[in-house]
Scaffold this motif. Structure first.
Motif: not given
Length: 411
Positions: A51-54, A273-274, A369-371
């Motif tokens: 989500q953050n990357k997109i 995704f959530d 990606p991982v957060y």
């Protein structure tokens, strides 16, 4: 030290406990907790990371909020100019939480070579442009320098460079049509100084970044006329609120639109995704809880005689239930310890070594990606412990049904 904890500790430390009939069931319960926390951590880290990357990729090309003229233009090209001489530019002081504002303009053109051609959008920027996002996207070369009044330097995407066979240092011509089709088009020669790859192919194949003065000259605009403003906020979670505040603090002739509205389909997609993440977390906690219930019931049945003796000595039902809950909490802690160790190992390996690639045409990123945040990791661990312990209260009630006389005689 209360005696329930003392007895639970002695049971856990005994050799008989580790080699008992219940040992395989206990190991399965620990493994279920460990696997559950690993899966939950991966689901949270990759879901939030994606989500953050997109979101960051979309922000890089558009800012968080776009300010432009009211018009029916649905294309990416700037049509009606607006003046840079606004009260909110170059600093948006009337709204808190604004980190940057920049003036840009866009113009559609055709890149031509001796053997090929490709349609693209020239995004014209000035010296106030925020290059922070594109520093991360830069593949080769350098970022353009627009401090001078005229500059033919451009930053082109790797997608366009590969399709047209361009490399850093090469020059190419771009053709821009005029409003009057009978007039000859404008032809500008650009110099490639850098190649970027955001991984967001839908945007990469559209944009190259150059000097805004070329668009001003083609459109016959004044030096203080631009296509639109891009506004960046400090807190994305307050984007909708800030979007309203920005709208209220701009002239009535200008319209504002947030990236969540402009790219609503993309942001609705990543919201899914959530739901998937919450579903995975729910299933994993349920599976881990069921395994722990099974392990607790086996422990209770295995120590029926001990329960009878403790009751005969005056222990209350709740006291004996606490003893077994202490035992179960140790198993949960052990599972969480292994789960965190393995889960964090996998996440850090993916973050630094990019072990699992993704198809950018589907996911808009080249690798998963991982957060990683201590906050959600702690929340997952605490939530798993609390929910599993609450689930174990029900099966521990079976202890109240055990008769001391029958239990002591039990073989």
């Amino acid at each position: 030290m209360n005696y329930e904890y003392f007895i639970a500790k002695r049971i856990i430390g005994s050799k008989a406990y580790k080699s008992s009939i219940s040992a395989p069931i206990i190991k399965i319960g620990i493994a279920a907790i460990a696997i559950g926390i690993i899966v939950m951590m991966i689901a949270m880290a990759t879901g939030m990371g994606l989500q953050n990357k997109i979101r960051d990729k979309v922000v890089a090309f558009n800012g968080h909020v776009n300010i432009a003229n009211y018009d029916s233009n649905n294309s990416q090209e700037s049509i009606a100019p607006i003046s840079k001489n606004q009260d909110f530019y170059p600093e948006f002081k009337t709204v808190e939480g604004i980190s940057h504002i920049q003036a840009v303009a866009t113009k559609f053109g055709v890149i031509r070579t001796e053997t090929d051609f490709e349609g693209a959008i020239l995004k014209g920027v000035d010296g106030d442009y925020n290059w922070n996002y594109f520093e991360e996207f830069l593949v080769t070369g350098r970022l353009p320098n627009f401090d001078k009044k005229w500059s033919e330097e451009v930053l082109i995407s790797q997608y366009l460079a590969n399709r047209l066979g361009f490399e850093v240092g090469e020059r190419f011509q771009m053709v821009f049509a005029k409003e009057d089709p009978e007039k000859l088009p404008n032809i500008i020669t650009f110099n490639i100084v850098g190649v970027y790859n955001s991984g967001f192919q839908d945007l990469d194949k559209q944009f190259l970044i150059g000097n805004i003065r070329h668009i001003q000259r083609i459109n016959k605009w004044e030096d203080d006329q631009i296509g639109n403003f891009e506004v960046f906020v400090t807190d994305y979670d307050n984007l909708d609120k800030k979007g309203i505040e920005i709208y209220q603090n701009t002239p009535s002739t200008l319209n504002t639109i947030t990236i969540t509205d402009k790219y609503s389909m993309i942001f609705e997609w990543i919201k899914i995704f959530d739901k998937n993440t919450y579903g995975i977390i729910g299933i994993m906690i349920l599976v881990a809880g069921i395994n722990m219930i099974t392990a607790l019931l086996v422990l209770i049945l295995e120590r029926t005689q001990m329960i009878g003796i403790l009751k005969a000595l005056g222990s209350t039902n709740w006291s004996i239930r606490k003893l077994f809950l202490y035992n179960a909490s140790y198993l949960i802690f052990l599972g969480l310890l292994w789960g965190n160790f393995l889960g964090l190992g996998l996440l850090f390996s993916q973050k630094y070594f990019k072990l699992f690639p993704l198809d950018p045409s589907v996911y808009y990123v080249t690798e998963a990606p991982v957060y990683i945040s201590f906050g959600y990791i702690a929340l997952l661990n605490i939530g798993t412990l609390v929910l599993c312990m609450l689930m174990l209260l029900v099966p521990s009630y079976i202890i109240t049904k055990i008769s001391p006389v029958r239990a002591i005689r039990f073989e």
